[in-house]
Write a protein that holds these residues in place. Structure first.
Motif, PDB file in Angstrom:
ATOM      1  N   GLN A 196      13.454 -48.064  -6.285  1.00  0.00           N
ATOM      2  CA  GLN A 196      13.787 -46.805  -6.950  1.00  0.00           C
ATOM      3  C   GLN A 196      12.533 -45.967  -7.141  1.00  0.00           C
ATOM      4  OE1 GLN A 196      16.683 -46.794 -10.239  1.00  0.00           O
ATOM      5  NE2 GLN A 196      15.127 -45.823 -11.505  1.00  0.00           N
ATOM      6  N   VAL A 197      12.572 -44.729  -6.642  1.00  0.00           N
ATOM      7  CA  VAL A 197      11.478 -43.810  -6.928  1.00  0.00           C
ATOM      8  C   VAL A 197      11.547 -43.427  -8.410  1.00  0.00           C
ATOM      9  CG1 VAL A 197      11.460 -42.934  -4.560  1.00  0.00           C
ATOM     10  CG2 VAL A 197      12.816 -41.745  -6.296  1.00  0.00           C
ATOM     11  N   SER A 198      10.410 -43.042  -8.965  1.00  0.00           N
ATOM     12  CA  SER A 198      10.387 -42.738 -10.396  1.00  0.00           C
ATOM     13  C   SER A 198      11.112 -41.448 -10.724  1.00  0.00           C
ATOM     14  CB  SER A 198       8.948 -42.673 -10.903  1.00  0.00           C
ATOM     15  OG  SER A 198       8.204 -41.711 -10.172  1.00  0.00           O
ATOM     16  N   GLU A 199      11.181 -40.518  -9.762  1.00  0.00           N
ATOM     17  CA  GLU A 199      11.848 -39.228  -9.984  1.00  0.00           C
ATOM     18  C   GLU A 199      12.323 -38.701  -8.633  1.00  0.00           C
ATOM     19  OE1 GLU A 199      13.783 -36.582 -10.772  1.00  0.00           O
ATOM     20  OE2 GLU A 199      12.791 -36.867 -12.711  1.00  0.00           O
ATOM     21  N   PRO A 200      13.633 -38.672  -8.388  1.00  0.00           N
ATOM     22  CA  PRO A 200      14.116 -38.298  -7.045  1.00  0.00           C
ATOM     23  C   PRO A 200      13.809 -36.869  -6.632  1.00  0.00           C
ATOM     24  CG  PRO A 200      15.951 -38.531  -8.598  1.00  0.00           C
ATOM     25  CD  PRO A 200      14.735 -39.063  -9.286  1.00  0.00           C
ATOM     26  N   LYS A 201      13.512 -35.983  -7.586  1.00  0.00           N
ATOM     27  CA  LYS A 201      13.192 -34.609  -7.197  1.00  0.00           C
ATOM     28  C   LYS A 201      11.699 -34.337  -7.115  1.00  0.00           C
ATOM     29  CE  LYS A 201      13.974 -32.674 -11.884  1.00  0.00           C
ATOM     30  NZ  LYS A 201      14.810 -33.721 -12.504  1.00  0.00           N
ATOM     31  N   ALA A 202      10.873 -35.355  -7.305  1.00  0.00           N
ATOM     32  CA  ALA A 202       9.426 -35.170  -7.227  1.00  0.00           C
ATOM     33  C   ALA A 202       8.986 -34.993  -5.771  1.00  0.00           C
ATOM     34  CB  ALA A 202       8.707 -36.375  -7.846  1.00  0.00           C
ATOM     35  N   PRO A 203       8.084 -34.049  -5.509  1.00  0.00           N
ATOM     36  CA  PRO A 203       7.680 -33.767  -4.119  1.00  0.00           C
ATOM     37  C   PRO A 203       7.037 -34.960  -3.420  1.00  0.00           C
ATOM     38  CG  PRO A 203       6.257 -32.614  -5.686  1.00  0.00           C
ATOM     39  CD  PRO A 203       7.405 -33.163  -6.474  1.00  0.00           C
ATOM     40  N   GLU A 204       6.373 -35.833  -4.165  1.00  0.00           N
ATOM     41  CA  GLU A 204       5.728 -36.980  -3.524  1.00  0.00           C
ATOM     42  C   GLU A 204       6.726 -37.971  -2.933  1.00  0.00           C
ATOM     43  OE1 GLU A 204       5.234 -37.736  -8.079  1.00  0.00           O
ATOM     44  OE2 GLU A 204       5.440 -36.027  -6.713  1.00  0.00           O
ATOM     45  N   PHE A 205       8.013 -37.853  -3.321  1.00  0.00           N
ATOM     46  CA  PHE A 205       9.038 -38.736  -2.770  1.00  0.00           C
ATOM     47  C   PHE A 205       9.990 -37.994  -1.828  1.00  0.00           C
ATOM     48  CE2 PHE A 205       8.044 -40.909  -6.890  1.00  0.00           C
ATOM     49  CZ  PHE A 205       7.427 -42.025  -6.324  1.00  0.00           C
ATOM     50  N   GLN A 206       9.580 -36.815  -1.363  1.00  0.00           N
ATOM     51  CA  GLN A 206      10.452 -36.025  -0.490  1.00  0.00           C
ATOM     52  C   GLN A 206      10.770 -36.769   0.808  1.00  0.00           C
ATOM     53  OE1 GLN A 206      11.741 -32.914  -1.422  1.00  0.00           O
ATOM     54  NE2 GLN A 206      13.114 -33.342   0.304  1.00  0.00           N
ATOM     55  N   GLU A 207       9.790 -37.450   1.374  1.00  0.00           N
ATOM     56  CA  GLU A 207      10.027 -38.169   2.629  1.00  0.00           C
ATOM     57  C   GLU A 207      11.092 -39.246   2.435  1.00  0.00           C
ATOM     58  OE1 GLU A 207       7.660 -40.766   6.069  1.00  0.00           O
ATOM     59  OE2 GLU A 207       6.750 -40.467   4.094  1.00  0.00           O
ATOM     60  N   ALA A 208      10.991 -39.994   1.343  1.00  0.00           N
ATOM     61  CA  ALA A 208      11.978 -41.043   1.075  1.00  0.00           C
ATOM     62  C   ALA A 208      13.358 -40.441   0.846  1.00  0.00           C
ATOM     63  CB  ALA A 208      11.543 -41.869  -0.133  1.00  0.00           C
ATOM     64  N   LEU A 209      13.431 -39.344   0.097  1.00  0.00           N
ATOM     65  CA  LEU A 209      14.713 -38.687  -0.135  1.00  0.00           C
ATOM     66  C   LEU A 209      15.319 -38.197   1.177  1.00  0.00           C
ATOM     67  CD1 LEU A 209      16.915 -37.449  -1.942  1.00  0.00           C
ATOM     68  CD2 LEU A 209      15.411 -35.468  -2.286  1.00  0.00           C
ATOM     69  N   ASP A 210      14.490 -37.593   2.019  1.00  0.00           N
ATOM     70  CA  ASP A 210      14.999 -37.075   3.297  1.00  0.00           C
ATOM     71  C   ASP A 210      15.525 -38.198   4.177  1.00  0.00           C
ATOM     72  OD1 ASP A 210      14.403 -34.485   2.570  1.00  0.00           O
ATOM     73  OD2 ASP A 210      12.512 -34.389   3.676  1.00  0.00           O
ATOM     74  N   ARG A 211      14.852 -39.342   4.175  1.00  0.00           N
ATOM     75  CA  ARG A 211      15.324 -40.472   4.973  1.00  0.00           C
ATOM     76  C   ARG A 211      16.701 -40.926   4.484  1.00  0.00           C
ATOM     77  NH1 ARG A 211      14.058 -42.136   9.798  1.00  0.00           N
ATOM     78  NH2 ARG A 211      14.271 -44.349   9.269  1.00  0.00           N
ATOM     79  N   HIS A 212      16.862 -41.052   3.182  1.00  0.00           N
ATOM     80  CA  HIS A 212      18.151 -41.482   2.638  1.00  0.00           C
ATOM     81  C   HIS A 212      19.236 -40.447   2.932  1.00  0.00           C
ATOM     82  CE1 HIS A 212      15.652 -44.414   0.556  1.00  0.00           C
ATOM     83  NE2 HIS A 212      16.747 -45.031   0.138  1.00  0.00           N
ATOM     84  N   LEU A 213      18.899 -39.171   2.790  1.00  0.00           N
ATOM     85  CA  LEU A 213      19.887 -38.126   3.082  1.00  0.00           C
ATOM     86  C   LEU A 213      20.342 -38.201   4.537  1.00  0.00           C
ATOM     87  CD1 LEU A 213      18.380 -35.051   1.186  1.00  0.00           C
ATOM     88  CD2 LEU A 213      20.533 -36.218   0.646  1.00  0.00           C
TER      89      LEU A 213
END
Length: 272
Positions: A196-213
């Motif tokens: 789990q990322v600490s904050e799904p809307k944080a820019p540092e986790f954008q790559e992980a969010l994009d992969r899941h999307l």
């Protein structure tokens, strides 16, 4: 195709059920994903209250995490039949163990299939650390052994187990084999070092969010192409200790409820 969003009870156990269900309804969810007590009167009272708020139910099984080898199947059957008795939309089960032999895990899933046939309640199996489906590299043999296997996709677990965003060609090939088996999504964003990322809307986790999307896009597309009437999604950002905390004071870095609502609205807009 209709997307239905479900709120996890996980993280809100401190709230009385009536308060929780009202909060879920006001937030715009279609239903709740949760386990139920084995006491029949208590179970039926909770389900009746849920129906008053016109919320759907996905039954959730996780309790066998502490069952020993010799008691696993009796416990497993007890919890699944308890959930099936109230006729949820379906049951999402964390099934088997990472340390059980494959033949044993296959028998456990075949037991779930028998319970599903006898009760008329579909059972899907969550991709989850510690269970039969703990790693993407283990899935090929299970897909072959269990041609009717249906899954809840929580790919965050595979990210942390493999320390990757599943970008290797072999991992991407296996994802393409898994996507057609998925009937339910747990929309939690994991990354190489945690489920789990600490904050799904944080820019540092954008790559992980994009992969899941991108993975969820593929699943949604397949459901549309197959003419499915609906697909269920549970935003499942978890509370501490899933949620990272500040040291010493143990305060969560993000508000869990708000993070789950953010994921729900993000996905509604994304798939609109």
């Amino acid at each position: 195709m209709n997307l239905q969003f479900f709120c996890p009870r996980w993280g809100s156990e401190d709230l009385p059920y009536e308060v929780f269900f009202e909060k879920v309804k006001e937030a715009g969810y279609d239903g709740v994903e949760m386990a139920l007590p084995l006491d029949e009167d208590e179970r039926d009272e909770i389900v009746g209250l849920m129906k008053q708020f016109k919320l759907l139910l996905i039954g959730q099984h996780w309790e066998c995490s502490l069952s020993a080898t010799e008691t696993y199947e009796p416990d497993y059957e007890k919890y699944l039949r308890n959930l099936a008795a109230v006729k949820p939309l379906f049951i999402n089960s964390q099934s088997g163990k990472d340390f059980f032999a494959q033949a044993h895990n296959v028998q456990i899933i075949q037991l779930a299939d028998r319970i599903a046939r006898e009760t008329g309640v579909k059972i899907v199996h969550e991709t989850h650390r510690g269970k039969f489906s703990y790693a993407i590299g283990m899935m090929a043999s299970y897909l072959k052994a269990l041609p009717d296997l249906r899954l809840c996709a929580d790919f965050s677990h595979w990210c942390v187990v493999s320390e990757s965003l599943l970008e290797a060609p072999e991992q991407e090939a296996m994802l393409r084999e898994v996507f057609p088996r998925v009937d339910h999504i747990h929309a939690r964003v994991g990354f190489q070092q945690a489920p789990q990322v600490s904050e799904p809307k944080a820019p540092e986790f954008q790559e992980a969010l994009d992969r899941h999307l991108a993975w969820w896009d593929s699943i949604v597309k397949m459901h549309i192409e197959q003419g499915k009437e609906y697909l269920t999604i549970t935003p499942e950002v978890g509370p501490a200790p899933y949620m990272p905390q500040l040291p010493f004071v143990c305060e969560p870095l993000t508000n869990q409820w708000e993070a789950n609502c953010f994921m729900m609205h993000l996905l509604r807009d994304h798939f609109a």
